[in-house]
Write an enzyme that holds these catalytic residues in place. Structure first.
Site, PDB file in Angstrom:
ATOM      1  N   GLY A  79       7.027   7.144   0.282  1.00 17.17           N
ATOM      2  CA  GLY A  79       6.393   5.956   0.831  1.00 17.17           C
ATOM      3  C   GLY A  79       5.676   5.156  -0.244  1.00 17.17           C
ATOM      4  CB  THR A  80       3.698   6.205  -3.213  1.00 19.56           C
ATOM      5  OG1 THR A  80       2.652   6.837  -2.466  1.00 19.56           O
ATOM      6  CG2 THR A  80       3.105   5.539  -4.441  1.00 19.56           C
ATOM      7  CD  GLN A 184      -0.761   7.244   9.079  1.00 19.74           C
ATOM      8  OE1 GLN A 184      -0.552   7.842  10.129  1.00 19.74           O
ATOM      9  NE2 GLN A 184      -0.853   7.873   7.918  1.00 19.74           N
ATOM     10  CB  SER A 201       6.061   7.809   4.308  1.00 23.09           C
ATOM     11  OG  SER A 201       6.149   9.106   3.759  1.00 23.09           O
ATOM     12  CB  ALA A 202      10.803  10.620   6.148  1.00 16.02           C
ATOM     13  CB  CYS A 327      -4.660   6.606   0.578  1.00 17.12           C
ATOM     14  SG  CYS A 327      -5.949   5.407   0.275  1.00 17.12           S
TER      15      CYS A 327
END
Length: 382
Positions: A79-80, A184, A201-202, A327
């Site tokens: 995701g980053t 989210q 993000s999975a 985070c």
């Protein structure tokens, strides 16, 4: 302090907003994909063609789940990585339009780091509930030289749902593409339309780690920030973890099929946490919008308590939660999101639930928490 046998039962994982436990469908798909998805899908031999079919099927599944075109979807390593590609690629594609990057004050640290690297950024604040200041947003995106705007779909720290539709409308009027970090939200709540770029993000929805999702809508200018890459369409850097991608796609479809039922169940548990913590723990502040919020997430801050000490104390009693800025948890610095909201930013706990969370887990947490906080305050001489 003594605890009953029930309170000392099996550990409860309450940090799904960081990484949700692997969904059973993801596990099954991952094992199956290892048989046919190990080859390079860009090769022309039989093994490569089998892998290519798996990649195309996974891409089509995710596109269908999100209501977008398959050729708008790219899988990245996290995701980053997807957030960095969205911000830097979106700014690069709009270099002729301007250099200013408008973003909310509560974006994920990945977006803020990209903004810092870019340099020319304009931050828009939020209110006490963590909701975007729309008037300030409209002013910011309508200014001269704005290349890109970013708004998280819902706060990853406190769960407050953001006014994405209204923000997108303001961006459309100004001719500015909108990037939405939906990490989210995807799997828990729909993302309103109007955006130009989206990431997820999975591991947040119960897929495997190492799979990020980038969606670039047709007509959006995007320029690769990486050397030696396709200049017009996002591509993963290095080899794609195809079995993990297949598992991510399968689990997303399964999670969305359960989403409405799970949202009702988890929202009820979160409501119980919000009410009980406020009633049983002195000097506590439950933050975020109590209604317009994600169904699975709640954050509260305890006065006179160190966040790191609270995290470790709860962990010793079998509860995995987040403390500090979720985070930047490894730094345990005060949350930039809570500071932007103007609420207590120390001694905070983020509890995030998942499909495996039970009422018994929540009951045990609520039974143990007051004593843990009281003990820490006593040790600190409060």
């Amino acid at each position: 302090m003594e605890y009953t046998a029930e309170q000392a039962a099996a550990p409860a994982y309450l940090d799904a907003a960081s990484a949700a436990p692997l969904h059973p469908v993801a596990r099954q798909a991952l094992v199956a994909a290892l048989e046919d998805g190990w080859a390079d899908p860009d090769r022309l031999h039989a093994a490569g063609r089998r892998a290519q079919r798996l990649r195309e099927a996974a891409t089509a599944t995710v596109a269908d789940c999100l209501g977008v075109r398959a050729d708008e979807v790219t899988f990245l390593s996290s995701g980053t990585a997807a957030a960095h590609a969205a911000v830097l690629g979106g700014l690069g594609g709009r270099a002729r339009a301007g250099t200013t990057f408008v973003h909310s004050a509560i974006e994920h640290s990945a977006v803020l780091h990209a903004a810092a690297r870019h340099g020319d950024a304009a931050e828009v604040g939020v209110d006490l509930q963590g909701r975007l200041d729309l008037d300030a947003w409209r002013t910011a995106v309508s200014g001269p030289g704005v290349a890109l705007a970013a708004l998280i779909s819902a706060s990853h720290e406190v769960g407050t749902v953001q006014p994405v539709a209204a923000a997108a409308e303001a961006c459309a009027e100004a001719g500015v593409p909108l990037y939405v970090d939906a990490a989210q939200s995807v799997g828990h709540a729909p993302v309103p339309p109007g955006w130009s770029l989206l990431t997820a993000s999975a591991r947040k929805w119960g897929g495997p780690p190492g799979v990020g999702l980038l969606v670039v809508r047709k007509g959006t200018r995007w320029l690769s920030p990486y050397p030696g890459d396709d200049l017009h369409r996002p591509r993963p850097q290095g080899a794609l973890d195809l079995p993990a991608v297949v598992a991510a796609a399968a689990s997303l479809r399964a999670v969305l099929a359960e989403a409405k039922t799970e949202a009702v169940r988890l929202s009820g548990l979160v409501n119980r946490i919000r009410a009980t913590v406020a009633a049983t723990v002195p000097d506590v502040e439950v933050v975020g919008d109590p209604v317009e919020r994600l169904p699975h997430l709640v954050t509260f801050s305890c006065l006179y308590v160190d966040g790191e000490a609270l995290l470790h104390a709860l962990d010793r009693h079998g509860f995995a939660v987040s403390s500090g800025s979720s985070c930047t948890a490894s730094t345990l610095r005060p949350s930039h999101v809570l500071e932007a909201m103007g609420v207590l930013s120390h001694g905070n706990v983020r509890v995030s639930l998942h499909r495996g969370t039970t009422e018994a887990d929540v009951d045990r947490f609520l039974a143990v928490l007051p004593g843990v906080v009281a003990d820490l305050r006593k040790e600190a001489g409060m």
